[in-house]
Design a protein around this motif. Structure first.
Motif, PDB file in Angstrom:
ATOM      1  N   ALA A 152       0.799 -13.833 -19.444  1.00 21.52           N
ATOM      2  CA  ALA A 152       2.235 -13.486 -19.713  1.00 21.52           C
ATOM      3  C   ALA A 152       2.896 -13.164 -18.357  1.00 21.52           C
ATOM      4  O   ALA A 152       2.807 -11.959 -18.040  1.00 21.52           O
ATOM      5  CB  ALA A 152       1.983 -12.356 -20.697  1.00 21.52           C
ATOM      6  N   PRO A 153       3.639 -13.805 -18.009  1.00 18.48           N
ATOM      7  CA  PRO A 153       4.612 -13.613 -16.799  1.00 18.48           C
ATOM      8  C   PRO A 153       5.025 -12.347 -16.658  1.00 18.48           C
ATOM      9  O   PRO A 153       5.224 -11.581 -15.524  1.00 18.48           O
ATOM     10  CB  PRO A 153       5.695 -14.815 -16.850  1.00 18.48           C
ATOM     11  N   ALA A 154       5.568 -11.599 -17.885  1.00 18.68           N
ATOM     12  CA  ALA A 154       6.237 -10.375 -17.664  1.00 18.68           C
ATOM     13  C   ALA A 154       5.499  -9.174 -17.182  1.00 18.68           C
ATOM     14  O   ALA A 154       5.675  -8.558 -16.254  1.00 18.68           O
ATOM     15  CB  ALA A 154       6.986 -10.013 -18.972  1.00 18.68           C
ATOM     16  N   VAL A 155       4.295  -9.153 -17.825  1.00 16.47           N
ATOM     17  CA  VAL A 155       3.528  -8.074 -17.465  1.00 16.47           C
ATOM     18  C   VAL A 155       2.626  -8.468 -16.211  1.00 16.47           C
ATOM     19  O   VAL A 155       2.274  -7.661 -15.298  1.00 16.47           O
ATOM     20  CB  VAL A 155       2.405  -7.765 -18.721  1.00 16.47           C
ATOM     21  N   ASP A 156       2.635  -9.762 -16.212  1.00 16.45           N
ATOM     22  CA  ASP A 156       1.760 -10.085 -14.945  1.00 16.45           C
ATOM     23  C   ASP A 156       2.463  -9.589 -13.482  1.00 16.45           C
ATOM     24  O   ASP A 156       2.171  -9.321 -12.540  1.00 16.45           O
ATOM     25  CB  ASP A 156       1.313 -11.481 -14.597  1.00 16.45           C
ATOM     26  N   ALA A 157       3.767  -9.690 -13.899  1.00 12.60           N
ATOM     27  CA  ALA A 157       4.830  -9.450 -12.503  1.00 12.60           C
ATOM     28  C   ALA A 157       4.733  -7.939 -12.434  1.00 12.60           C
ATOM     29  O   ALA A 157       4.730  -7.485 -11.082  1.00 12.60           O
ATOM     30  CB  ALA A 157       6.346  -9.780 -13.110  1.00 12.60           C
ATOM     31  N   TRP A 158       4.521  -6.990 -13.409  1.00 17.17           N
ATOM     32  CA  TRP A 158       4.361  -5.506 -13.154  1.00 17.17           C
ATOM     33  C   TRP A 158       3.004  -5.494 -12.530  1.00 17.17           C
ATOM     34  O   TRP A 158       2.954  -4.618 -11.526  1.00 17.17           O
ATOM     35  CB  TRP A 158       4.071  -4.830 -14.446  1.00 17.17           C
ATOM     36  N   ALA A 159       2.088  -6.195 -12.620  1.00 19.70           N
ATOM     37  CA  ALA A 159       0.715  -5.991 -11.992  1.00 19.70           C
ATOM     38  C   ALA A 159       0.950  -6.523 -10.585  1.00 19.70           C
ATOM     39  O   ALA A 159       0.481  -5.909  -9.544  1.00 19.70           O
ATOM     40  CB  ALA A 159      -0.532  -6.755 -12.573  1.00 19.70           C
ATOM     41  N   ALA A 160       1.712  -7.592 -10.092  1.00 21.39           N
ATOM     42  CA  ALA A 160       1.874  -8.187  -8.996  1.00 21.39           C
ATOM     43  C   ALA A 160       2.725  -7.039  -8.140  1.00 21.39           C
ATOM     44  O   ALA A 160       2.547  -6.749  -7.075  1.00 21.39           O
ATOM     45  CB  ALA A 160       2.692  -9.464  -8.978  1.00 21.39           C
ATOM     46  N   ARG A 161       3.881  -6.713  -8.844  1.00 19.90           N
ATOM     47  CA  ARG A 161       4.707  -5.633  -7.989  1.00 19.90           C
ATOM     48  C   ARG A 161       4.023  -4.148  -7.731  1.00 19.90           C
ATOM     49  O   ARG A 161       4.317  -3.937  -6.462  1.00 19.90           O
ATOM     50  CB  ARG A 161       5.634  -5.246  -8.978  1.00 19.90           C
ATOM     51  N   ALA A 162       2.927  -3.804  -8.547  1.00 16.27           N
ATOM     52  CA  ALA A 162       2.256  -2.664  -8.385  1.00 16.27           C
ATOM     53  C   ALA A 162       1.231  -2.998  -7.091  1.00 16.27           C
ATOM     54  O   ALA A 162       1.098  -2.023  -5.963  1.00 16.27           O
ATOM     55  CB  ALA A 162       1.578  -2.008  -9.427  1.00 16.27           C
ATOM     56  N   ALA A 163       0.747  -4.066  -7.155  1.00 18.44           N
ATOM     57  CA  ALA A 163      -0.306  -4.477  -6.143  1.00 18.44           C
ATOM     58  C   ALA A 163       0.385  -4.495  -4.776  1.00 18.44           C
ATOM     59  O   ALA A 163      -0.251  -4.121  -3.872  1.00 18.44           O
ATOM     60  CB  ALA A 163      -1.026  -5.825  -6.403  1.00 18.44           C
ATOM     61  N   GLU A 164       1.790  -5.390  -4.849  1.00 22.26           N
ATOM     62  CA  GLU A 164       2.424  -5.564  -3.510  1.00 22.26           C
ATOM     63  C   GLU A 164       2.756  -4.340  -2.900  1.00 22.26           C
ATOM     64  O   GLU A 164       2.905  -4.109  -1.873  1.00 22.26           O
ATOM     65  CB  GLU A 164       3.510  -6.348  -3.686  1.00 22.26           C
ATOM     66  N   GLN A 165       3.400  -3.180  -4.000  1.00 20.62           N
ATOM     67  CA  GLN A 165       3.917  -1.927  -3.299  1.00 20.62           C
ATOM     68  C   GLN A 165       2.768  -1.366  -2.673  1.00 20.62           C
ATOM     69  O   GLN A 165       2.937  -0.855  -1.619  1.00 20.62           O
ATOM     70  CB  GLN A 165       4.304  -1.236  -4.440  1.00 20.62           C
ATOM     71  N   TYR A 166       1.504  -1.407  -3.049  1.00 20.07           N
ATOM     72  CA  TYR A 166       0.351  -0.670  -2.705  1.00 20.07           C
ATOM     73  C   TYR A 166      -0.014  -1.213  -1.142  1.00 20.07           C
ATOM     74  O   TYR A 166      -0.140  -0.380  -0.219  1.00 20.07           O
ATOM     75  CB  TYR A 166      -0.732  -0.592  -3.479  1.00 20.07           C
ATOM     76  N   CYS A 167      -0.107  -2.644  -1.143  1.00 19.87           N
ATOM     77  CA  CYS A 167      -0.541  -3.140  -0.021  1.00 19.87           C
ATOM     78  C   CYS A 167       0.476  -3.052   1.307  1.00 19.87           C
ATOM     79  O   CYS A 167       0.109  -2.762   2.402  1.00 19.87           O
ATOM     80  CB  CYS A 167      -0.572  -4.678  -0.190  1.00 19.87           C
ATOM     81  N   ARG A 168       1.930  -3.227   0.881  1.00 15.37           N
ATOM     82  CA  ARG A 168       2.748  -3.184   1.890  1.00 15.37           C
ATOM     83  C   ARG A 168       3.080  -1.444   2.238  1.00 15.37           C
ATOM     84  O   ARG A 168       3.153  -1.210   3.497  1.00 15.37           O
ATOM     85  CB  ARG A 168       4.110  -3.562   1.372  1.00 15.37           C
ATOM     86  N   MET A 169       2.907  -0.722   1.288  1.00  9.92           N
ATOM     87  CA  MET A 169       2.923   0.796   1.865  1.00  9.92           C
ATOM     88  C   MET A 169       1.951   1.078   2.821  1.00  9.92           C
ATOM     89  O   MET A 169       2.269   2.139   3.726  1.00  9.92           O
ATOM     90  CB  MET A 169       2.717   1.650   0.571  1.00  9.92           C
ATOM     91  N   LEU A 170       0.953   0.640   2.639  1.00 14.13           N
ATOM     92  CA  LEU A 170      -0.411   1.018   3.584  1.00 14.13           C
ATOM     93  C   LEU A 170      -0.008   0.682   5.099  1.00 14.13           C
ATOM     94  O   LEU A 170      -0.547   1.309   5.994  1.00 14.13           O
ATOM     95  CB  LEU A 170      -1.480   0.616   3.041  1.00 14.13           C
ATOM     96  N   ARG A 171       0.759  -0.309   5.229  1.00 13.74           N
ATOM     97  CA  ARG A 171       1.020  -0.956   6.376  1.00 13.74           C
ATOM     98  C   ARG A 171       1.676   0.283   7.305  1.00 13.74           C
ATOM     99  O   ARG A 171       1.889  -0.006   8.615  1.00 13.74           O
ATOM    100  CB  ARG A 171       1.900  -2.138   6.499  1.00 13.74           C
ATOM    101  N   GLY A 172       2.577   1.066   6.702  1.00  9.29           N
ATOM    102  CA  GLY A 172       3.351   1.962   7.245  1.00  9.29           C
ATOM    103  C   GLY A 172       2.251   3.188   7.896  1.00  9.29           C
ATOM    104  O   GLY A 172       2.805   4.144   8.462  1.00  9.29           O
TER     105      GLY A 172
END
Length: 333
Positions: A152-172
């Motif tokens: 289901a692309p809509a909910v999968d997009a939330w999972a992807a967004r949460a994962a990306e936010q976490y990964c990119r945040m740690l780079r700081g």
């Protein structure tokens, strides 16, 4: 949870996170997302501080000579791994519960903000009561909004967004030696212990129930088959999780029968790899066999299952972990 409660722990009323408003104050799903991100950033900074403090302490108190012998450049530099002798010095940090976050945000987006099926205050009351007296609402949260793991692309997009936010945040963040922090999309066995300390959530999950294993769907919610589960997995940014992503996928033994079924199973795995899916761990067993092993452990002493980054004899696991594994969807198609 803290994003819904203004940074307050609902179990004891302590203000442990930044004030970001309660769900009743928020007028859109983007306001909920902004509060969630603020809470994650706040606690990530605390965790980084704790990791760096431990790194400095371990340098003085906990040398690891054997590990240093097996780690590139420690011997050449004459420096223990805890002194920075390794070629690569980094920390890793695990994100636990991303599928629950996705399911919860999707339920809020659809039922609260889009359909106005429930008011924010009623939902908050239901969460505080662990859905006692609100079972109809809980069933709506469980079944009216799509769930991660079902293509289901809509909910999968939330999972992807949460994962990306976490990964990119740690780079700081950097370690005490200037090394990077890398993200794990991996829970190990923490989904049980952390789930026990987390209250009811807007995805319909009851207080104390396990969180999702790593980036697998919440147990029992991936209902549309193996291909759908792998398609959901493929939408996550696995390439950003330098310290690995992980999913345990349960398959009915019939899927690995000799002949055409097995060939299709192999093709499915190859397709998932081409789509960029990260680490896939497989259990090939049906729920009936696992329940039989619970009832007659001596007869099933040799039955091994994938648990969480490791395998173990099923009968040696505690009952909570056994029940968690049984509850995972056993894909038959």
């Amino acid at each position: 949870e803290l994003a819904l409660y203004d940074g307050v722990d609902p179990q004891d009323g302590a203000q442990i996170g930044p004030r970001t408003g309660t769900l009743a104050d928020m007028r859109s799903i983007e306001e909920v997302w902004a509060a969630y991100v603020r809470q994650v950033e706040h606690f990530a900074a605390h965790n980084v501080y704790g990791s760096n403090r431990l790194e400095i302490e371990h340098e003085q108190t906990m040398p690891l000579p054997y590990l240093s012998l097996l780690t590139d450049d420690c011997v050449a530099r004459g420096a223990d791994i805890t002194w920075g002798g390794a070629r690569y010095n980094y920390h890793s940090s695990a994100a636990v519960g991303i599928p629950n976050v996705a399911d919860s945000l999707m339920a809020l987006e659809q039922l609260l903000f889009r359909e106005r099926f429930v008011s924010a205050q009623t939902l908050m009351d239901a969460l505080a009561a662990n859905f006692a007296g609100y079972e109809d609402l809980r069933q709506a949260l469980l079944h009216r909004a799509p769930k991660y793991g079902n293509d289901a692309p809509a909910v999968d997009a939330w999972a992807a967004r949460a994962a990306e936010q976490y990964c990119r945040m740690l780079r700081g963040f950097t370690s005490s030696r200037g090394g990077p922090f890398l993200a794990h999309l991996f829970s190990y066995t923490l989904m049980l212990r952390l789930g026990a300390r987390t209250g009811a959530t807007p995805d319909g999950r009851l207080a104390g129930a396990p969180l999702a294993y790593s980036v697998s769907a919440v147990q029992g919610r991936d209902e549309r088959g193996l291909t759908a589960m792998l398609n959901s997995l493929s939408r996550l940014p696995h390439y950003l999780a330098a310290a690995s992503s992980s999913a345990i996928i349960e398959a009915d033994p019939r899927l690995l029968a000799e002949g055409e079924a097995r060939d299709k199973f192999v093709s499915l795995i190859q397709a998932a790899i081409r789509q960029g899916v990260g680490q896939m761990q497989w259990n090939v067993v049906d729920a009936e066999t696992l329940r039989a092993a619970q009832a007659d452990p001596e007869r099933y002493r040799s039955l091994c299952v994938r648990v969480s980054g490791y395998s173990q004899q099923f009968v040696l696991l505690d009952r909570e972990m056994q029940d968690h594994i049984i509850a995972r969807t056993k894909h038959a198609s």
